[in-house]
Design an enzyme around this catalytic site. Structure first.
Site, mmCIF file in Angstrom:
data_model
loop_
_atom_site.group_PDB
_atom_site.id
_atom_site.type_symbol
_atom_site.label_atom_id
_atom_site.label_comp_id
_atom_site.label_asym_id
_atom_site.label_seq_id
_atom_site.Cartn_x
_atom_site.Cartn_y
_atom_site.Cartn_z
ATOM 1 C CD GLU A 57 -43.988 -4.999 -35.541
ATOM 2 O OE1 GLU A 57 -45.131 -4.985 -35.436
ATOM 3 O OE2 GLU A 57 -42.805 -4.883 -36.070
ATOM 4 C CG HIS B 262 -49.219 -4.632 -42.031
ATOM 5 N ND1 HIS B 262 -50.486 -3.485 -41.778
ATOM 6 C CD2 HIS B 262 -48.546 -4.786 -40.904
ATOM 7 C CE1 HIS B 262 -50.021 -3.635 -40.263
ATOM 8 N NE2 HIS B 262 -48.988 -3.617 -40.368
ATOM 9 C CG HIS C 6 -49.065 -6.205 -37.203
ATOM 10 N ND1 HIS C 6 -48.345 -5.882 -36.999
ATOM 11 C CD2 HIS C 6 -49.244 -7.418 -36.677
ATOM 12 C CE1 HIS C 6 -47.654 -6.819 -36.208
ATOM 13 N NE2 HIS C 6 -47.945 -7.308 -35.313
ATOM 14 C CB THR D 95 -45.047 -2.209 -34.346
ATOM 15 O OG1 THR D 95 -44.980 -2.523 -35.933
ATOM 16 C CG2 THR D 95 -45.545 -3.348 -33.299
ATOM 17 C CB THR D 96 -44.087 1.522 -37.956
ATOM 18 O OG1 THR D 96 -45.695 1.553 -38.645
ATOM 19 C CG2 THR D 96 -43.538 -0.099 -38.558
ATOM 20 C CG HIS E 287 -44.592 -6.291 -39.255
ATOM 21 N ND1 HIS E 287 -43.960 -4.823 -39.611
ATOM 22 C CD2 HIS E 287 -45.782 -6.109 -39.092
ATOM 23 C CE1 HIS E 287 -44.748 -3.669 -38.963
ATOM 24 N NE2 HIS E 287 -45.963 -4.791 -39.043
ATOM 25 C CG HIS F 264 -42.670 1.590 -43.815
ATOM 26 N ND1 HIS F 264 -42.091 2.561 -43.301
ATOM 27 C CD2 HIS F 264 -43.993 3.429 -44.512
ATOM 28 C CE1 HIS F 264 -41.862 4.045 -43.235
ATOM 29 N NE2 HIS F 264 -43.419 3.854 -44.378
#
Ligand SMILES: CCCSc1c(F)c(F)c(S(=O)(=O)NC)c(F)c1F
Ligand SMILES: [Zn+2]
Length: 252
Positions: A97, A85, A110, A190-191, A87, A55
């Site tokens: 995000e 991590h 994040h 958010t996942t 995004h 991811h």
């Protein structure tokens, strides 16, 4: 159909009352004088490894004691740093995000922390309404970021889903913007599993990284070495979710 619009089939909480991310509208956020500054005690932090979990790219930390914590602001306890991590998108104009007045940044970092005072394990905290505190930092494109090289130079080692390698002595303090002014609200992962367990602290100021550095994240793959299909890891961001009456507070 596997993207964010399908997640509700397996995770009905996707349509819950405190989902993340959200669009932050600065002048609708309420300035709260009781909101103190956030304090990051990362000086004794211990990074362990960097990995591709299919991811995102994740740097994990030793969270067996309170050596690296975030506290203050909306938090009633110190929260322990577990991992960070990113995004990102496929081009510079989208990838974050959270959005600010409808505008996206190129990426969002994040830093995930958990409430080890109230909960015994990360997994227990990850399902509790005050279990996690995620510090969100926007990435803007421009000049090279002088410290991000340490991470982008290691990405070739974790190209494939399921790959992991040592990553010691990295202190994420070097990824902070100059100001710790923030917005805060109650939200979720958010996942999947999209647990509604996150106290969000989103910094107002972005850090700047170069398109070249960001391009190295897009070299990562969603797919494993053994898979014949090679899917570039990009657009691993969830779009903004309904606010459903939530209040966003702003630090001073
Ligand atoms: C049980 C999850 C393992 S830790 C983790 C994570 F891996 C992740 F990706 C996100 S996120 O939802 O993508 N970003 C806020 C999280 F919030 C996390 F806490
Ligand atoms: Zn995230």
């Amino acid at each position: 159909l596997t993207g964010p619009s399908a997640w509700h089939n397996k995770y009905p909480v996707a349509h819950g009352s405190r989902q993340s991310p959200i669009d932050i509208v600065p002048h609708q956020a309420s300035r709260d004088p009781n909101l103190s500054q956030i304090v990051l005690n990362y000086d004794r932090c211990t990074s362990i490894n960097i990995s591709n979990n299919g991811h995102s790219v994740v740097v994990e930390f030793d969270d067996t004691d309170d050596r690296s914590v975030i506290q203050g602001g909306p938090l009633d306890n110190p929260y322990r740093l577990k991992q960070f991590h990113f995004h990102w998108g496929e081009k510079g104009c989208e990838g974050s995000e959270h959005t600010v007045s409808g505008n996206s940044y190129a990426s969002e970092l994040h830093l995930v922390h958990w409430n080890a005072v109230k909960y015994k394990t990360f997994d227990e905290a990850a399902t509790a309404p005050d279990g996690l505190a995620v510090l969100g930092i926007f990435l803007d494109t421009g000049d090279d970021h002088r410290w991000l090289h340490t991470i982008t130079d290691a990405l070739y080692m974790v190209k494939f889903k399921g790959s992991i390698t040592d990553f010691k002595d990295f202190n994420p303090k070097c990824l902070l913007p100059s100001s710790l002014h923030y917005w805060t609200y109650l939200g979720s992962l958010t996942t999947p599993p999209l647990h509604e367990s996150v106290i969000w602290i989103v910094l107002k100021d972005p850090i700047t990284v170069s398109e070249k550095q960001l391009g190295k994240f897009r070299m990562l793959l969603f797919t494993g070495e053994e898979e014949d299909q090679r899917l570039r890891m990009e657009n691993n961001f969830r779009p903004p979710q309904p606010l459903k009456g939530r209040k966003v507070r702003s630090s001073n």
